[in-house]
Design a protein around this motif. Structure first.
Motif, PDB file in Angstrom:
ATOM      1  N   HIS A 182      40.161  53.814  36.237  1.00  0.00           N
ATOM      2  CA  HIS A 182      40.856  53.650  37.523  1.00  0.00           C
ATOM      3  C   HIS A 182      39.926  53.864  38.703  1.00  0.00           C
ATOM      4  O   HIS A 182      40.222  53.449  39.809  1.00  0.00           O
ATOM      5  CB  HIS A 182      42.077  54.574  37.611  1.00  0.00           C
ATOM      6  CG  HIS A 182      41.732  56.006  37.897  1.00  0.00           C
ATOM      7  ND1 HIS A 182      41.519  56.928  36.910  1.00  0.00           N
ATOM      8  CD2 HIS A 182      41.557  56.670  39.069  1.00  0.00           C
ATOM      9  CE1 HIS A 182      41.236  58.103  37.444  1.00  0.00           C
ATOM     10  NE2 HIS A 182      41.250  57.976  38.758  1.00  0.00           N
ATOM     11  N   GLN A 183      38.796  54.527  38.451  1.00  0.00           N
ATOM     12  CA  GLN A 183      37.862  54.746  39.551  1.00  0.00           C
ATOM     13  C   GLN A 183      36.917  53.562  39.705  1.00  0.00           C
ATOM     14  O   GLN A 183      36.093  53.531  40.614  1.00  0.00           O
ATOM     15  CB  GLN A 183      37.090  56.046  39.330  1.00  0.00           C
ATOM     16  CG  GLN A 183      38.012  57.242  39.562  1.00  0.00           C
ATOM     17  CD  GLN A 183      37.406  58.566  39.163  1.00  0.00           C
ATOM     18  OE1 GLN A 183      36.522  58.625  38.323  1.00  0.00           O
ATOM     19  NE2 GLN A 183      37.899  59.629  39.763  1.00  0.00           N
ATOM     20  N   ILE A 184      37.026  52.589  38.821  1.00  0.00           N
ATOM     21  CA  ILE A 184      36.090  51.469  38.833  1.00  0.00           C
ATOM     22  C   ILE A 184      36.780  50.132  39.099  1.00  0.00           C
ATOM     23  O   ILE A 184      36.345  49.363  39.937  1.00  0.00           O
ATOM     24  CB  ILE A 184      35.338  51.411  37.486  1.00  0.00           C
ATOM     25  CG1 ILE A 184      34.470  52.661  37.345  1.00  0.00           C
ATOM     26  CG2 ILE A 184      34.483  50.154  37.413  1.00  0.00           C
ATOM     27  CD1 ILE A 184      33.823  52.815  36.009  1.00  0.00           C
ATOM     28  N   GLY A 185      37.866  49.884  38.389  1.00  0.00           N
ATOM     29  CA  GLY A 185      38.459  48.552  38.495  1.00  0.00           C
ATOM     30  C   GLY A 185      39.896  48.581  38.973  1.00  0.00           C
ATOM     31  O   GLY A 185      40.432  49.623  39.337  1.00  0.00           O
ATOM     32  N   ARG A 186      40.509  47.420  38.942  1.00  0.00           N
ATOM     33  CA  ARG A 186      41.871  47.268  39.438  1.00  0.00           C
ATOM     34  C   ARG A 186      42.814  46.899  38.304  1.00  0.00           C
ATOM     35  O   ARG A 186      42.419  46.860  37.151  1.00  0.00           O
ATOM     36  CB  ARG A 186      41.941  46.132  40.451  1.00  0.00           C
ATOM     37  CG  ARG A 186      40.751  46.024  41.322  1.00  0.00           C
ATOM     38  CD  ARG A 186      40.831  44.703  42.024  1.00  0.00           C
ATOM     39  NE  ARG A 186      39.875  44.690  43.125  1.00  0.00           N
ATOM     40  CZ  ARG A 186      39.770  43.719  44.001  1.00  0.00           C
ATOM     41  NH1 ARG A 186      40.570  42.676  43.913  1.00  0.00           N
ATOM     42  NH2 ARG A 186      38.904  43.774  44.967  1.00  0.00           N
ATOM     43  N   VAL A 187      44.041  46.541  38.694  1.00  0.00           N
ATOM     44  CA  VAL A 187      45.012  46.066  37.707  1.00  0.00           C
ATOM     45  C   VAL A 187      44.419  44.849  36.984  1.00  0.00           C
ATOM     46  O   VAL A 187      43.827  43.974  37.613  1.00  0.00           O
ATOM     47  CB  VAL A 187      46.349  45.720  38.387  1.00  0.00           C
ATOM     48  CG1 VAL A 187      47.268  44.994  37.420  1.00  0.00           C
ATOM     49  CG2 VAL A 187      47.003  46.986  38.901  1.00  0.00           C
ATOM     50  N   GLY A 188      44.602  44.801  35.686  1.00  0.00           N
ATOM     51  CA  GLY A 188      43.970  43.794  34.828  1.00  0.00           C
ATOM     52  C   GLY A 188      43.212  44.568  33.762  1.00  0.00           C
ATOM     53  O   GLY A 188      42.038  44.898  33.946  1.00  0.00           O
ATOM     54  N   SER A 195      34.612  46.807  32.815  1.00  0.00           N
ATOM     55  CA  SER A 195      33.788  47.405  33.863  1.00  0.00           C
ATOM     56  C   SER A 195      33.454  48.845  33.519  1.00  0.00           C
ATOM     57  O   SER A 195      32.334  49.305  33.722  1.00  0.00           O
ATOM     58  CB  SER A 195      34.516  47.367  35.212  1.00  0.00           C
ATOM     59  OG  SER A 195      35.055  46.088  35.439  1.00  0.00           O
ATOM     60  N   ALA A 196      34.451  49.576  32.987  1.00  0.00           N
ATOM     61  CA  ALA A 196      34.236  50.990  32.651  1.00  0.00           C
ATOM     62  C   ALA A 196      33.255  51.120  31.484  1.00  0.00           C
ATOM     63  O   ALA A 196      32.425  52.035  31.469  1.00  0.00           O
ATOM     64  CB  ALA A 196      35.567  51.651  32.311  1.00  0.00           C
ATOM     65  N   ILE A 197      33.326  50.197  30.529  1.00  0.00           N
ATOM     66  CA  ILE A 197      32.389  50.244  29.400  1.00  0.00           C
ATOM     67  C   ILE A 197      30.964  49.934  29.879  1.00  0.00           C
ATOM     68  O   ILE A 197      30.007  50.612  29.516  1.00  0.00           O
ATOM     69  CB  ILE A 197      32.820  49.264  28.285  1.00  0.00           C
ATOM     70  CG1 ILE A 197      34.181  49.681  27.722  1.00  0.00           C
ATOM     71  CG2 ILE A 197      31.776  49.206  27.176  1.00  0.00           C
ATOM     72  CD1 ILE A 197      34.834  48.646  26.817  1.00  0.00           C
ATOM     73  N   MET A 198      30.854  48.901  30.729  1.00  0.00           N
ATOM     74  CA  MET A 198      29.537  48.588  31.322  1.00  0.00           C
ATOM     75  C   MET A 198      28.964  49.819  31.984  1.00  0.00           C
ATOM     76  O   MET A 198      27.794  50.158  31.823  1.00  0.00           O
ATOM     77  CB  MET A 198      29.710  47.557  32.448  1.00  0.00           C
ATOM     78  CG  MET A 198      29.854  46.165  32.021  1.00  0.00           C
ATOM     79  SD  MET A 198      30.042  45.202  33.544  1.00  0.00           S
ATOM     80  CE  MET A 198      30.238  43.614  32.831  1.00  0.00           C
TER      81      MET A 198
END
Lengths: 514, 363
Positions: A182-188, A195-198
């Motif tokens: 939640h600190q990195i991406g949005r809904v989806g 993104s979090a794994i990257m």
């Protein structure tokens, strides 16, 4: 107050020193393999020519593309444990779905799909299972993963579960690097989890790079705090980059656009950053780059980062003009070898810069305009081709047919002289060639929220006011001076196909760091 | 018969996106789900309508709800299994095969997931040959077949059955159930017998979607994606009279959301200096106008594609400055009879005109 802005690009490391609105010194140095030497060279140069002391620098901002490059080239990625909180929902779509095998093989990983997750309105969809969770954490400790991704369904709306798991892991293993989706991406879900794994896979590199930045500064005696620019043009602390390196992706074009806004004084305009090989075109809205509404693929992985909406054209100062194909422009370019391979410099390739030299739009030492012998008609044709290419990019980025100003920046901006169609005025401000380093030195921080509301149960005005306050609070937590915080953007996204006026509101607030 | 594999799913999904006529949801999640399911369970068995026994029981598989919720909750897989089990219980018969209810958009892929999980064959057909926004806009309803029972399931093992004589009423009930399911769920409706499908299904539309997607890919390799696509459409049994209504630039987009639908219009300015073309959409594109005259309307398919690479562009992602081709093509003939026009003709979407078939053009 004196700020140092540094942009570490693939070819050049630029540096600028700014006091208030005054630019004290600028430089362009070659980027070195170890990064550190290039930064030290650039900073030494600007400090020397502005005759200040290293200790006089109050703030230091660096923009970098290293994390993007590392991920795309699959280098220096560390192993990652992936915790998904969502079962039973999305069970048919495990983490890393859609990743290419070569990329999956580039780093070790293990997936834990556990119960958890929320609904679109923030209510619990399925409760956490403590026993399941403890078992997973034990296993992660046993396997010795240095970084863990935590992603819960609808976490941008309700962060509780991700925070709870973060706490649990911190208690038993404070050394593990945690990436909360939640600190990195949005809904989806998939894009956010990707993104979090990257981000988690870059945790060790982040330490290395931030250390290199800090060492460069301390070896020079710079005592100012270090900030690093992120993809929306706002700043992160060095410690935040250690946690969220992925947020620096695509900060390069953003910095150029922010720099263009600073140099020109314009807040709403198109910016064309003309480099050696490509031109990045973006739209400034209220001083910030407009964000992309479509998904962004990085290294073949779909993400939903905050990314500037950029159109890239194969047009630059080194673009090769082909006399055999009607004097078409690019996309081949001589790049950084312009001063050897360009016709004006005794080379064999006719480039866009050669035309600018021939037309006397620019004077470069060591060039010979007479090396280019073309008829007036041909010169006109080439210039028309350059203009048409630029216009095709401008059209794609415009949101309406109304005329808007155009700011030209970047090392190759001299190749454009005529105001293109659909442009009210064209500006190439002083110091345009180091706009990216200038953009890096602008001290804005942001707070962004995304929340679902139901207008049937709460009046729209109230919903928007509540959303605004949430964003303002978030900006202040990020370090903004409360009195400078203002709302930059509000987006309402009604949920189509559904009754009840359920609406997603996105708000972004920004404020000054100093 | 076609084979769907991880290697050609992207083509299939892209073809389905084109048949989505600007709506039908983002097929990306659908493609990922199908890819994952095929990798885990193996390839789906795809059969033709004509192979079906007249008494065979075939049910449709789809997701329903807000696309923004689907991209978080996706599907659990068990919800699809339950859907089939519960429908079988309601019918008092075992289910023999599955089918897509709409070939356009995300629902072209969901039945693949269900089919490979259960091992049931997938019938190469659908109920419209495109995508439409409401449950009643299906050939089966047009020709008097019952929508009921309608079964909806969620990821928690809840199953709700709706029994009503009216497809329109079923649509309304389904929307209410959805809000309790967190705005997305799985749905099966219009259970059919083999004999009914033989009469009213739009046959071989999965093949069409795949071939359309393949044409786009081949065209890209030869640098003439649009032309290859239009030619291929004209070779299909349904999407004839395929033609480019306008080659130009999007110069205006307007959107608003009412009653759970996305309404709006978009103006395309042609490069050849001719008159502008205005597209109207209600989730899907429903009409194209030039000089105040309709030049294409529902139920025919109107689609917007990138003028270079022929990538289908949904109404949600239309933007000023995009350089596009607007395509129009026939809808399958069973979708443009007088009865059909009474359910999804121009007047059902509030357009003040009668349906006029596209005329053949030489391109």
């Amino acid at each position: 107050m004196i700020r140092l802005g540094v942009d570490v690009g693939g070819t050049n490391t630029d540096a600028v020193l700014i006091e208030g609105k005054n630019i004290l010194a600028t430089t362009k140095q070659a980027t070195t393999d170890d990064i550190q030497t290039g930064i030290v060279n650039a900073i030494t140069k600007v400090v020397k020519s502005s005759r200040i002391k290293m200790t006089n620098i109050d703030y230091c901002m660096i923009g970098t593309t290293q994390f993007t490059n590392a991920f795309v080239q699959r280098q220096e990625l560390n192993s990652v444990a992936i915790i998904r909180l969502g079962l039973p929902a999305a069970a048919a779509l495990p983490p890393l779905s859609g990743w290419q095998n070569e990329l999956k093989d580039a780093f070790e990983h293990k997936t834990y799909m556990l119960q958890g997750g929320h609904h679109f309105d923030g209510k619990v969809n399925s409760d956490l299972n403590e026993m399941q969770l403890d078992e997973a954490i034990q296993d992660i400790l046993l396997e010795g993963y240095p970084a863990v991704t935590i992603c819960s369904i609808f976490s941008p709306i309700n962060q509780d579960f991700e925070l709870l798991v973060e706490n649990k892991i911190k208690q038993v293993a404070p050394h593990i690097r945690l990436s909360l989706s939640h600190q990195i991406g949005r809904v989806g879900l998939m894009e956010r989890e990707n993104s979090a794994i990257m981000n988690a896979s870059l945790a060790c590199l982040a330490d290395k790079v931030v250390n290199a930045f800090e060492n460069s500064l301390s070896s020079l005696g710079v005592t100012a705090p270090l900030y690093i620019t992120q993809n929306d043009g706002t700043l992160m602390s060095a410690d935040a980059v250690r946690k969220y390196p992925v947020m620096t992706f695509a900060s390069g074009p953003t910095n150029s656009m922010r720099g263009a806004a600073f140099l020109s004084g314009l807040k709403d305009a198109i910016v064309a950053d003309i480099g050696g090989t490509t031109t990045d075109i973006g739209m400034l809205q209220d001083g910030f780059p407009r964000e992309s509404s479509v998904h962004v693929d990085i290294g073949g992985v779909r993400t939903n980062f905050r990314m500037p909406d950029i159109i890239a054209l194969g047009l630059g100062g080194g673009s090769i003009i082909d006399p055999l194909s009607n004097f078409s422009i690019g996309p081949q370019s001589v790049g950084y070898k312009l001063l050897q391979q360009g016709k004006s410099f005794g080379g064999t390739h006719l480039t866009t810069t050669d035309i600018a030299i021939k037309r006397n739009y620019i004077q470069i030492t060591g060039s010979e305009p007479n090396n280019v012998s073309l008829t007036e008609q041909t010169l006109k044709k080439i210039e028309n081709n350059i203009d048409a290419l630029l216009v095709s990019g401008l059209d794609q980025i415009k949101t309406s047919s109304a005329e808007v100003p155009l700011i030209l920046v970047g090392g190759g901006h001299c190749i454009i002289k005529n105001t293109p169609k659909g442009i009210s005025k064209m500006i190439s401000p002083k110091h345009a060639e180091v706009a990216n380093a200038i953009g890096a030195s602008i001290g804005q921080v942001a707070g962004e929220i995304e929340h679902f509301f139901e207008y049937q149960t709460q009046p729209r005005e109230e919903c928007i006011a509540q959303a605004k306050q949430m964003a303002i609070d978030k900006a202040i937590i990020a370090g903004a001076i409360a009195s400078t915080v203002s709302i930059l953007d509000i987006q309402e996204i009604p949920l189509s196909y559904v009754k009840g006026q359920a609406t997603r509101i996105k708000v972004k607030a920004t404020g000054q760091l100093f | 018969m076609i084979k769907l594999t991880p290697a050609n799913l992207e083509d299939y999904a892209r073809g389905a996106a084109l048949l989505g006529a600007g709506g039908g949801g983002d097929p990306y999640i659908g493609r990922l789900l199908a890819e994952q399911a095929i990798t885990q369970y193996g390839l789906p068995e795809i059969i033709s309508v004509d192979e079906l026994d007249d008494n065979a029981t075939v049910i449709s598989i789809a997701m329903i709800g807000a696309p923004t919720v689907l991209v978080e909750k996706a599907c659990s897989g068990d919800d699809l299994d339950l859907l089939i089990k519960e429908m079988s219980r309601q019918l008092g018969k075992k289910v023999d095969a599955l089918m897509p209810i709409e070939i356009g958009g995300v629902n072209s892929c969901l039945p693949i997931v269900a089919a490979v999980r259960t091992g049931l064959p997938l019938v190469n057909c659908d109920g419209m040959g495109r995508a439409f926004p409401c449950l009643e806009m299906v050939t089966f309803n047009v020709y008097g077949e019952s929508i009921s029972p309608v079964v909806m399931t969620d990821e928690h093992g809840n199953a709700v059955t709706i029994n009503t004589a009216s497809a329109k009423k079923a649509e309304n009930f389904a929307r209410s159930v959805l809000s309790e399911m967190g705005l997305s769920g799985m749905i099966s409706c219009y259970p059919m017998k083999g004999s009914q499908l033989k009469k009213w299904a739009v046959k071989d539309t999965m093949t069409c979607a795949l071939h359309i997607g393949e044409a786009i890919k081949e065209g890209r390799q030869q640098d003439n994606a649009v032309k290859t696509l239009v030619n291929r459409l004209n070779e299909t049994q349904y999407y004839t009279n395929a033609q480019i209504l306008v080659d130009g630039k999007v110069i205006d987009v307007f959107r608003e959301t009412r009653d759970g639908f996305s309404f709006g219009h978009c103006v395309v300015e042609p490069f050849d200096g001719e008159e502008n073309v205005t597209l109207t959409f209600q989730n899907e594109f429903i009409a194209a106008e030039k000089n105040g005259q309709y030049i294409a309307t529902v139920p025919d398919i109107i689609a917007v594609i990138d003028r270079e690479n022929a990538e289908p562009i949904t109404a949600e992602t239309l933007r000023f400055g995009q350089r596009v081709n607007v395509l129009a093509m026939d809808v399958p003939s069973v979708m443009r009879t007088e009865k059909a026009l009474g359910v999804f003709g121009p007047q059902c979407f509030g357009l003040g005109c009668d349906y006029k078939r596209l005329t053949k053009v030489d391109q």
